[in-house]
Design a protein around this motif. Structure first.
Motif, PDB file in Angstrom:
ATOM      1  N   ALA A   1       0.823  -1.205   0.000  1.00  0.00           N
ATOM      2  CA  ALA A   1       0.000   0.000   0.000  1.00  0.00           C
ATOM      3  C   ALA A   1       0.861   1.260   0.000  1.00  0.00           C
ATOM      4  O   ALA A   1       0.569   2.230  -0.713  1.00  0.00           O
ATOM      5  CB  ALA A   1      -0.937  -0.007   1.211  1.00  0.00           C
ATOM      6  N   ALA A   2       1.956   1.256   0.782  1.00  0.00           N
ATOM      7  CA  ALA A   2       2.812   2.440   0.870  1.00  0.00           C
ATOM      8  C   ALA A   2       3.444   2.765  -0.478  1.00  0.00           C
ATOM      9  O   ALA A   2       3.492   3.929  -0.892  1.00  0.00           O
ATOM     10  CB  ALA A   2       3.886   2.225   1.931  1.00  0.00           C
ATOM     11  N   PHE A   3       3.960   1.750  -1.169  1.00  0.00           N
ATOM     12  CA  PHE A   3       4.599   2.012  -2.453  1.00  0.00           C
ATOM     13  C   PHE A   3       3.583   2.467  -3.497  1.00  0.00           C
ATOM     14  O   PHE A   3       3.842   3.424  -4.252  1.00  0.00           O
ATOM     15  CB  PHE A   3       5.326   0.770  -2.964  1.00  0.00           C
ATOM     16  CG  PHE A   3       5.918   0.977  -4.341  1.00  0.00           C
ATOM     17  CD1 PHE A   3       7.066   1.735  -4.510  1.00  0.00           C
ATOM     18  CD2 PHE A   3       5.308   0.439  -5.460  1.00  0.00           C
ATOM     19  CE1 PHE A   3       7.601   1.955  -5.783  1.00  0.00           C
ATOM     20  CE2 PHE A   3       5.832   0.647  -6.734  1.00  0.00           C
ATOM     21  CZ  PHE A   3       6.988   1.403  -6.892  1.00  0.00           C
ATOM     22  N   LEU A   4       2.449   1.827  -3.579  1.00  0.00           N
ATOM     23  CA  LEU A   4       1.440   2.212  -4.568  1.00  0.00           C
ATOM     24  C   LEU A   4       0.955   3.641  -4.324  1.00  0.00           C
ATOM     25  O   LEU A   4       0.770   4.406  -5.278  1.00  0.00           O
ATOM     26  CB  LEU A   4       0.267   1.229  -4.532  1.00  0.00           C
ATOM     27  CG  LEU A   4       0.601  -0.206  -4.953  1.00  0.00           C
ATOM     28  CD1 LEU A   4      -0.615  -1.108  -4.784  1.00  0.00           C
ATOM     29  CD2 LEU A   4       1.117  -0.269  -6.383  1.00  0.00           C
TER      30      LEU A   4
ATOM     31  N   GLU B   1      -8.473  -4.939  -2.500  1.00  0.00           N
ATOM     32  CA  GLU B   1      -8.238  -6.062  -3.407  1.00  0.00           C
ATOM     33  C   GLU B   1      -6.974  -5.869  -4.237  1.00  0.00           C
ATOM     34  O   GLU B   1      -6.250  -6.829  -4.536  1.00  0.00           O
ATOM     35  CB  GLU B   1      -9.439  -6.286  -4.326  1.00  0.00           C
ATOM     36  CG  GLU B   1      -9.812  -5.122  -5.216  1.00  0.00           C
ATOM     37  CD  GLU B   1     -10.812  -4.170  -4.574  1.00  0.00           C
ATOM     38  OE1 GLU B   1     -11.516  -3.483  -5.324  1.00  0.00           O
ATOM     39  OE2 GLU B   1     -10.888  -4.128  -3.326  1.00  0.00           O
ATOM     40  N   THR B   2      -6.645  -4.627  -4.601  1.00  0.00           N
ATOM     41  CA  THR B   2      -5.427  -4.361  -5.355  1.00  0.00           C
ATOM     42  C   THR B   2      -4.192  -4.604  -4.495  1.00  0.00           C
ATOM     43  O   THR B   2      -3.223  -5.243  -4.918  1.00  0.00           O
ATOM     44  CB  THR B   2      -5.423  -2.920  -5.874  1.00  0.00           C
ATOM     45  OG1 THR B   2      -6.514  -2.742  -6.782  1.00  0.00           O
ATOM     46  CG2 THR B   2      -4.117  -2.584  -6.592  1.00  0.00           C
ATOM     47  N   VAL B   3      -4.215  -4.073  -3.287  1.00  0.00           N
ATOM     48  CA  VAL B   3      -3.082  -4.254  -2.370  1.00  0.00           C
ATOM     49  C   VAL B   3      -2.848  -5.731  -2.108  1.00  0.00           C
ATOM     50  O   VAL B   3      -1.710  -6.222  -2.146  1.00  0.00           O
ATOM     51  CB  VAL B   3      -3.334  -3.491  -1.059  1.00  0.00           C
ATOM     52  CG1 VAL B   3      -2.249  -3.826  -0.031  1.00  0.00           C
ATOM     53  CG2 VAL B   3      -3.367  -1.989  -1.317  1.00  0.00           C
ATOM     54  N   ARG B   4      -3.917  -6.460  -1.874  1.00  0.00           N
ATOM     55  CA  ARG B   4      -3.780  -7.892  -1.595  1.00  0.00           C
ATOM     56  C   ARG B   4      -3.257  -8.650  -2.809  1.00  0.00           C
ATOM     57  O   ARG B   4      -2.464  -9.593  -2.670  1.00  0.00           O
ATOM     58  CB  ARG B   4      -5.114  -8.477  -1.137  1.00  0.00           C
ATOM     59  CG  ARG B   4      -5.523  -8.038   0.264  1.00  0.00           C
ATOM     60  CD  ARG B   4      -6.695  -8.815   0.805  1.00  0.00           C
ATOM     61  NE  ARG B   4      -6.989  -8.434   2.168  1.00  0.00           N
ATOM     62  CZ  ARG B   4      -6.353  -8.912   3.237  1.00  0.00           C
ATOM     63  NH1 ARG B   4      -5.391  -9.813   3.075  1.00  0.00           N
ATOM     64  NH2 ARG B   4      -6.673  -8.511   4.446  1.00  0.00           N
ATOM     65  N   ALA B   5      -3.673  -8.257  -3.998  1.00  0.00           N
ATOM     66  CA  ALA B   5      -3.212  -8.944  -5.208  1.00  0.00           C
ATOM     67  C   ALA B   5      -1.719  -8.734  -5.428  1.00  0.00           C
ATOM     68  O   ALA B   5      -0.982  -9.679  -5.747  1.00  0.00           O
ATOM     69  CB  ALA B   5      -4.000  -8.449  -6.414  1.00  0.00           C
ATOM     70  N   VAL B   6      -1.243  -7.495  -5.260  1.00  0.00           N
ATOM     71  CA  VAL B   6       0.187  -7.216  -5.431  1.00  0.00           C
ATOM     72  C   VAL B   6       0.994  -7.932  -4.353  1.00  0.00           C
ATOM     73  O   VAL B   6       2.046  -8.527  -4.626  1.00  0.00           O
ATOM     74  CB  VAL B   6       0.459  -5.701  -5.402  1.00  0.00           C
ATOM     75  CG1 VAL B   6       1.945  -5.416  -5.425  1.00  0.00           C
ATOM     76  CG2 VAL B   6      -0.221  -5.014  -6.583  1.00  0.00           C
TER      77      VAL B   6
END
Length: 250
Positions: free
Chosen positions: A78-81, A91-96
């Motif tokens: 989450a921090a990098f994105l 859902e995006t954070v979990r997928a990455v």
């Protein structure tokens, strides 16, 4: 013959030491960084930031140190994105994070990791001096890493990411993980030391009120030492063997 190695004076009032795992005990930070790079770069290609200046690939030194080192997978993703101006729905954070986990596990199983000789020397010197030692990590792989490196038995306590999740411990820079490790060693934080290579980790040690916070700089990045000091390290070394005073064999 046995060694007369002794501890450096910084440990004079220390009654226990809590070590971070990745990049401090084991040479696994590079494996984490490589896995993050593959996962993040794939996401950046599929979802390029609107600002062209933010479309550069993940840097395994600077971005790793700034955004993910020492943090849980979800917090690091989450921090990098966010730093690249991207949306961070769960859902995006979990997928990455899941992609990174898969890549890391594959590389770990294929190649394994080594323990840093200087760290092993310090830990063994602490053991001979009767000072209890804990390994603490946000990673659920910490036990496997230490076992594969052949050093798990050098530590009295291990608090890993699985334990942190079970106990509901918040991630770094909160100090809860280190405080739990010190509690299990039976030594209060003001009488214990923390050894960390991550900015979030040294900040956690400082917030936890530990007597000594030792930063480890293995990056080669010119300003890393000063950044570790600013975030809470009392001293910074390039190798933990520097904290052992070499003696003559006897």
């Amino acid at each position: 013959m046995t060694s007369r190695d002794t501890l450096a004076p910084v440990f004079r009032d220390v009654r226990a030491v809590v070590f971070d795992t990745d990049g401090v005990i084991t040479d696994s930070a590079r494996v984490h960084a490589a896995a993050w790079k593959t996962a993040f770069d794939a996401h950046l290609r599929a979802h390029p930031p609107r600002d062209p200046r933010l479309r550069r690939p993940f840097d395994v030194r600077d971005d790793y140190l700034r955004h993910v080192d020492g943090k849980s997978r979800l917090d690091g993703a989450a921090a990098f994105l966010r730093a690249r101006g991207l949306d961070t729905p769960e859902e995006t954070v979990r997928a990455v994070a899941a992609d990174k986990e898969r890549l890391f596990t594959e590389r770990l199983r294929a190649h394994g990791v080594d323990a840093y000789p200087g760290t092993v020397r310090l830990v063994r010197t602490l053991r001979r001096a009767g000072i209890p030692r804990a390994a603490a990590s946000a990673s659920r792989h910490a036990g496997e890493l230490l076992a594969r490196a052949g050093v798990l038995d050098l530590f009295d306590v291990l608090v890993d990411g699985g334990e942190a999740a079970r106990l509901g411990l918040p991630g770094k820079p909160r100090p809860d993980l280190f405080l739990e490790a010190a509690r299990r060693l039976g030594v209060p934080a003001p009488r214990a030391a923390v050894v960390e290579d991550a900015l979030a980790g040294v900040e956690a040690g400082r917030r936890g009120g530990f007597a000594l916070v030792i930063g480890v700089d293995r990056t080669g990045v010119p300003d890393t030492r000063q950044r570790l000091l600013r975030h809470g390290a009392d001293i910074v070394v390039c190798d933990l063997g520097e904290l052992v005073v070499r003696g003559e064999p006897k």
